[in-house]
Design a protein around this motif. Structure first.
Motif, PDB file in Angstrom:
ATOM      1  N   ASN A   1     -10.656   0.903   7.281  1.00 36.85           N
ATOM      2  CA  ASN A   1     -10.178  -0.236   8.054  1.00 36.85           C
ATOM      3  C   ASN A   1      -9.986  -1.520   7.229  1.00 36.85           C
ATOM      4  OD1 ASN A   1      -9.234  -1.296  10.452  1.00 36.85           O
ATOM      5  ND2 ASN A   1     -11.242  -2.046  11.066  1.00 36.85           N
ATOM      6  N   PRO A   2      -9.306  -1.423   6.074  1.00 40.43           N
ATOM      7  CA  PRO A   2      -9.058  -2.651   5.312  1.00 40.43           C
ATOM      8  C   PRO A   2      -8.021  -3.515   6.030  1.00 40.43           C
ATOM      9  CG  PRO A   2      -7.848  -0.847   4.323  1.00 40.43           C
ATOM     10  CD  PRO A   2      -8.693  -0.262   5.436  1.00 40.43           C
ATOM     11  N   SER A   3      -8.083  -4.808   5.829  1.00 42.21           N
ATOM     12  CA  SER A   3      -7.080  -5.697   6.436  1.00 42.21           C
ATOM     13  C   SER A   3      -5.901  -5.911   5.491  1.00 42.21           C
ATOM     14  CB  SER A   3      -7.701  -7.035   6.814  1.00 42.21           C
ATOM     15  OG  SER A   3      -8.277  -7.647   5.680  1.00 42.21           O
ATOM     16  N   THR A   4      -6.130  -5.714   4.177  1.00 44.35           N
ATOM     17  CA  THR A   4      -5.070  -5.855   3.192  1.00 44.35           C
ATOM     18  C   THR A   4      -5.254  -4.828   2.082  1.00 44.35           C
ATOM     19  OG1 THR A   4      -6.311  -7.450   1.865  1.00 44.35           O
ATOM     20  CG2 THR A   4      -4.846  -8.359   3.572  1.00 44.35           C
ATOM     21  N   LEU A   5      -4.176  -4.626   1.330  1.00 47.75           N
ATOM     22  CA  LEU A   5      -4.221  -3.794   0.131  1.00 47.75           C
ATOM     23  C   LEU A   5      -3.574  -4.586  -0.997  1.00 47.75           C
ATOM     24  CD1 LEU A   5      -3.022  -0.359   1.579  1.00 47.75           C
ATOM     25  CD2 LEU A   5      -5.349  -0.955   0.878  1.00 47.75           C
ATOM     26  N   SER A   6      -4.135  -4.485  -2.182  1.00 43.25           N
ATOM     27  CA  SER A   6      -3.627  -5.216  -3.334  1.00 43.25           C
ATOM     28  C   SER A   6      -2.759  -4.323  -4.205  1.00 43.25           C
ATOM     29  CB  SER A   6      -4.799  -5.736  -4.166  1.00 43.25           C
ATOM     30  OG  SER A   6      -4.348  -6.168  -5.425  1.00 43.25           O
ATOM     31  N   GLY A   7      -1.670  -4.901  -4.706  1.00 40.87           N
ATOM     32  CA  GLY A   7      -0.809  -4.196  -5.648  1.00 40.87           C
ATOM     33  C   GLY A   7      -1.391  -4.143  -7.050  1.00 40.87           C
ATOM     34  N   GLU A   8      -2.564  -4.720  -7.210  1.00 41.18           N
ATOM     35  CA  GLU A   8      -3.332  -4.681  -8.453  1.00 41.18           C
ATOM     36  C   GLU A   8      -2.515  -5.167  -9.644  1.00 41.18           C
ATOM     37  OE1 GLU A   8      -5.143  -0.781  -8.594  1.00 41.18           O
ATOM     38  OE2 GLU A   8      -6.075  -1.058  -6.638  1.00 41.18           O
ATOM     39  N   ASP A   9      -2.710  -4.552 -10.815  1.00 42.50           N
ATOM     40  CA  ASP A   9      -2.010  -4.971 -12.037  1.00 42.50           C
ATOM     41  C   ASP A   9      -0.542  -4.559 -12.039  1.00 42.50           C
ATOM     42  OD1 ASP A   9      -4.660  -5.308 -12.547  1.00 42.50           O
ATOM     43  OD2 ASP A   9      -4.717  -4.188 -14.405  1.00 42.50           O
ATOM     44  N   LEU A  10      -0.210  -3.570 -11.235  1.00 45.17           N
ATOM     45  CA  LEU A  10       1.151  -3.028 -11.238  1.00 45.17           C
ATOM     46  C   LEU A  10       2.122  -3.915 -10.460  1.00 45.17           C
ATOM     47  CD1 LEU A  10       2.928  -0.646 -12.112  1.00 45.17           C
ATOM     48  CD2 LEU A  10       2.334   0.453  -9.946  1.00 45.17           C
ATOM     49  N   LEU A  11       1.733  -4.296  -9.262  1.00 44.57           N
ATOM     50  CA  LEU A  11       2.570  -5.123  -8.390  1.00 44.57           C
ATOM     51  C   LEU A  11       1.887  -6.484  -8.266  1.00 44.57           C
ATOM     52  CD1 LEU A  11       3.086  -2.394  -5.655  1.00 44.57           C
ATOM     53  CD2 LEU A  11       4.678  -2.971  -7.462  1.00 44.57           C
TER      54      LEU A  11
ATOM     55  N   GLY B   1      -0.858   4.693  -5.887  1.00 45.96           N
ATOM     56  CA  GLY B   1      -0.358   5.240  -4.628  1.00 45.96           C
ATOM     57  C   GLY B   1      -1.321   4.967  -3.488  1.00 45.96           C
ATOM     58  N   TRP B   2      -0.745   4.777  -2.310  1.00 47.81           N
ATOM     59  CA  TRP B   2      -1.545   4.563  -1.109  1.00 47.81           C
ATOM     60  C   TRP B   2      -1.181   5.611  -0.076  1.00 47.81           C
ATOM     61  CZ3 TRP B   2       0.268  -1.183  -0.632  1.00 47.81           C
ATOM     62  CH2 TRP B   2      -0.350  -1.960  -1.616  1.00 47.81           C
ATOM     63  N   LEU B   3      -2.183   6.292   0.422  1.00 49.86           N
ATOM     64  CA  LEU B   3      -2.022   7.207   1.556  1.00 49.86           C
ATOM     65  C   LEU B   3      -2.650   6.500   2.750  1.00 49.86           C
ATOM     66  CD1 LEU B   3      -1.494   9.795   3.112  1.00 49.86           C
ATOM     67  CD2 LEU B   3      -3.477  10.814   1.985  1.00 49.86           C
ATOM     68  N   ILE B   4      -1.801   6.074   3.681  1.00 56.53           N
ATOM     69  CA  ILE B   4      -2.265   5.301   4.826  1.00 56.53           C
ATOM     70  C   ILE B   4      -2.341   6.203   6.047  1.00 56.53           C
ATOM     71  CG2 ILE B   4      -1.804   3.321   6.321  1.00 56.53           C
ATOM     72  CD1 ILE B   4      -0.253   2.070   3.953  1.00 56.53           C
ATOM     73  N   ASN B   5      -3.548   6.334   6.583  1.00 53.83           N
ATOM     74  CA  ASN B   5      -3.798   7.158   7.766  1.00 53.83           C
ATOM     75  C   ASN B   5      -4.063   6.206   8.938  1.00 53.83           C
ATOM     76  OD1 ASN B   5      -4.843   8.844   9.759  1.00 53.83           O
ATOM     77  ND2 ASN B   5      -5.863  10.178   8.277  1.00 53.83           N
ATOM     78  N   ARG B   6      -3.002   5.920   9.695  1.00 52.85           N
ATOM     79  CA  ARG B   6      -3.110   4.958  10.793  1.00 52.85           C
ATOM     80  C   ARG B   6      -4.101   5.413  11.852  1.00 52.85           C
ATOM     81  NH1 ARG B   6       1.616   4.972  13.689  1.00 52.85           N
ATOM     82  NH2 ARG B   6       0.691   3.376  14.988  1.00 52.85           N
ATOM     83  N   LYS B   7      -4.072   6.691  12.165  1.00 60.13           N
ATOM     84  CA  LYS B   7      -4.921   7.218  13.235  1.00 60.13           C
ATOM     85  C   LYS B   7      -6.400   6.946  12.964  1.00 60.13           C
ATOM     86  CE  LYS B   7      -5.373  11.418  15.962  1.00 60.13           C
ATOM     87  NZ  LYS B   7      -4.955  12.814  16.092  1.00 60.13           N
TER      88      LYS B   7
END
Length: 190
Positions: free
Chosen positions: A169-179, A145-151
């Protein structure tokens, strides 16, 4: 705008009554916690809605290419094993898991917890309540799960059996082994 929680201890809505309430009030967003309390959620502003559409679109396009599961937007609802009925901002279920859900159940709120969930904080969301919701997803079977806090340009990554990882401040997120192969580009989400 804030969310409102109604203690329905004396009402005890059945699953069918809850579903009918949601259908008859399409302009409102509802969730129900494990205690049966009804949560009336504020609509998001246009900015958050646009960002959420982009997030869901990226997930959907990846899945359309890979054909590994089913993607849901924020209007999809799921009845978790603990009895809560939740609507993550974006979610995904593997195809084999989806195929086990009876077709008539798919028309309502499936008795299942998505394997992958995303919550995109809107101005009306409480960080503490959203973190608790993320933990609830894990406790009920979500694997990532990802909780994204834009603010704050911060992402909390939730994984089964692991401590929450905070990314600044990551530029990308990986779906890892699941996605496998899914990379969420955050430039347009921020």
């Amino acid at each position: 705008m804030t969310n409102l929680t109604l203690d329905l201890e004396t009402v005890n809505l059945t699953d069918d009554q809850y579903y009918q309430l949601c259908i008859k009030n399409k302009n409102l967003r509802f969730e129900r916690n494990a205690n049966g309390d009804l949560i009336i959620m504020s609509p998001t502003g246009d900015e958050t809605s646009n960002r959420n559409a982009g997030l869901t679109a990226q997930l959907w396009l990846w899945n359309e290419d890979k054909q590994l599961g089913i993607v849901f937007d924020s209007s999809g609802g799921f009845k978790l094993p603990n009895g809560a009925e939740r609507s993550p901002d974006a979610s995904w279920i593997p195809l084999e898991k989806w195929q086990k859900i009876p077709p008539e159940e798919r028309e309502r709120f499936s008795n299942i917890c998505p394997d992958f969930v995303v919550e995109l904080m809107s101005p009306s969301d409480s960080l503490k309540a959203t973190q608790e919701k993320m933990q609830e997803y894990l406790d009920n079977g979500a694997k990532l799960g990802w909780l994204i806090n834009r603010k704050k340009r911060r992402v909390e990554v939730y994984r089964q059996g692991k401590e929450v990882e905070v990314l600044n401040n990551p530029s990308t997120l990986s779906g890892e082994d699941l996605l496998l192969g899914f990379v969420l580009k955050l430039a347009k989400i921020w």
